[in-house]
Design an enzyme around this catalytic site. Structure first.
Site, PDB file in Angstrom:
ATOM      1  N   LYS A 150      36.921  37.862  28.928  1.00  0.00           N
ATOM      2  CA  LYS A 150      38.364  37.801  28.735  1.00  0.00           C
ATOM      3  C   LYS A 150      38.679  37.121  27.394  1.00  0.00           C
ATOM      4  O   LYS A 150      38.040  36.127  27.023  1.00  0.00           O
ATOM      5  CB  LYS A 150      39.019  37.011  29.861  1.00  0.00           C
ATOM      6  CG  LYS A 150      38.890  37.647  31.236  1.00  0.00           C
ATOM      7  CD  LYS A 150      39.816  38.817  31.407  1.00  0.00           C
ATOM      8  CE  LYS A 150      39.841  39.314  32.847  1.00  0.00           C
ATOM      9  NZ  LYS A 150      40.805  40.410  33.046  1.00  0.00           N
ATOM     10  N   LYS A 248      42.951  50.875  39.054  1.00  0.00           N
ATOM     11  CA  LYS A 248      42.890  49.856  40.095  1.00  0.00           C
ATOM     12  C   LYS A 248      43.769  50.328  41.240  1.00  0.00           C
ATOM     13  O   LYS A 248      44.916  50.739  41.025  1.00  0.00           O
ATOM     14  CB  LYS A 248      43.370  48.497  39.568  1.00  0.00           C
ATOM     15  CG  LYS A 248      42.463  47.898  38.511  1.00  0.00           C
ATOM     16  CD  LYS A 248      42.989  46.568  38.004  1.00  0.00           C
ATOM     17  CE  LYS A 248      42.048  45.969  36.977  1.00  0.00           C
ATOM     18  NZ  LYS A 248      42.598  44.702  36.405  1.00  0.00           N
TER      19      LYS A 248
END
Length: 330
Positions: A150, A248
């Site tokens: 990230k 997702k």
């Protein structure tokens, strides 16, 4: 066929706080739905979409809004028109998939028309933290062959993060996820850094709603959409701006739409990735069915939960394998 509907919340606490651009996550609360016909019971889990305020109270209100249709026995296709994409539809859709699997004695993967599931290499995710903390957590990924790091949108700090991970693990497939952290002037220097460090994929560099910043950019590495593409309609809207779409089930509203998104992405010549909003093995199972059709798999959610043994042994040697008995007929 009438159905019974119950649901409950689960705190889904993480064993350690997890930092991404703009958020520090300690948990990813979920709603777990059970649909039953009196003999068989299907289950679905959803965390919703945190950056759209799709939280458990909102999901529960959406479930109650369609309770009469559910109790009357609505099927998966009917559900698509009753609820918009999001967590509530995901939980209900996945519960309907499992219910049909149990009723017919047919594995979900076969109902979905995908190949019989095999173990898949999955990424394991590192937070946008200081390099020392990132490297400490990296030590726990001893078997990982794919890592996602990230970023937070600070190019200088992110440069240190990327270089630290690559120096420690020169062997892994490495991607980065900016979680909407960068602006137009950052794109070229960010891409130069990533190419120099052998990064294979840049995920969601710009804010949702600012996708026009990517127009005309000849990126030197593949760029994936996450927050920018929630569902099938947005996949079509943003064609030409991304190379890969991260599907997702919480975003698109379930396995039914996820399968349609894979088919449409392939038609448009896009790569396909499957991810999750953390969650337990129950939420990972339908994503794992979809993973059999994907180029990149990011299904590490259960690994980060605080509950001892939460991953139920589904991770081995950098791969994820969710046996069918966790969801549906084995």
């Amino acid at each position: 066929m009438s159905l019974s509907i119950t649901y409950r919340r689960d705190a889904m606490r993480m064993r350690e706080p997890f930092r991404i651009s703009g958020y520090l996550l300690n948990a990813m609360p979920a709603v777990i739905v059970t649909l039953g016909d009196g003999t068989h019971f299907g289950h679905g889990e959803a965390a919703g979409v945190y950056y759209l305020n799709d939280d458990p109270p909102h999901m529960e209100r959406e479930i109650e809004r369609v309770r009469p249709a559910l109790e009357a026995g609505v099927d998966r296709l009917g559900l698509q028109s009753l609820l918009p994409p999001g967590g509530a539809r995901n939980a209900l859709d996945c519960a309907l998939w499992e219910l049909e699997s149990l009723q017919t004695g047919t594995p979900v993967w076969r109902l979905a028309g995908v190949p019989e599931p095999r173990p898949q290499v999955t990424t394991f995710t590192l937070p946008a933290d200081d390099p020392a903390e990132i490297l400490r957590r990296l030590e726990g990924f001893t078997g990982a062959t794919a890592i996602k790091l990230k970023l937070e949108g600070d190019l200088a700090a992110d440069t240190e993060r990327v270089r630290a991970v690559r120096a420690r693990r020169p062997d892994v497939w490495l991607s980065v996820d900016a979680n909407q952290g960068f602006g137009a002037t950052d794109l070229e220097p960010l891409a130069a850094l990533l190419v120099d460090q052998g990064v294979a994929l840049l995920e969601q560099p710009v804010r949702r709603g600012s996708e026009h910043l990517l127009d005309g950019w000849d990126a030197p590495l593949p760029v994936a959409a996450d927050e920018s593409i929630l569902d099938l309609a947005e996949l079509r809207r943003h064609q030409g701006r991304f190379d890969i779409v991260n599907i997702k089930l919480d975003k698109c509203g379930g396995l039914t739409e996820g399968l349609a998104m894979v088919a449409e992405a392939r038609r448009l010549g896009l790569g396909v990735m499957v991810g999750n909003m953390a969650g337990s093995v129950l939420s990972t199972a339908p994503g794992f069915v979809l993973a059999q059709l994907c180029d990149v798999v990011d299904l590490d959610g259960p690994y980060f939960l605080a509950e001892p043994g939460a991953d139920r042994g589904i991770y081995q040697a950098g791969k994820v394998m969710v046996p069918a008995h966790f969801w549906g007929v084995g």
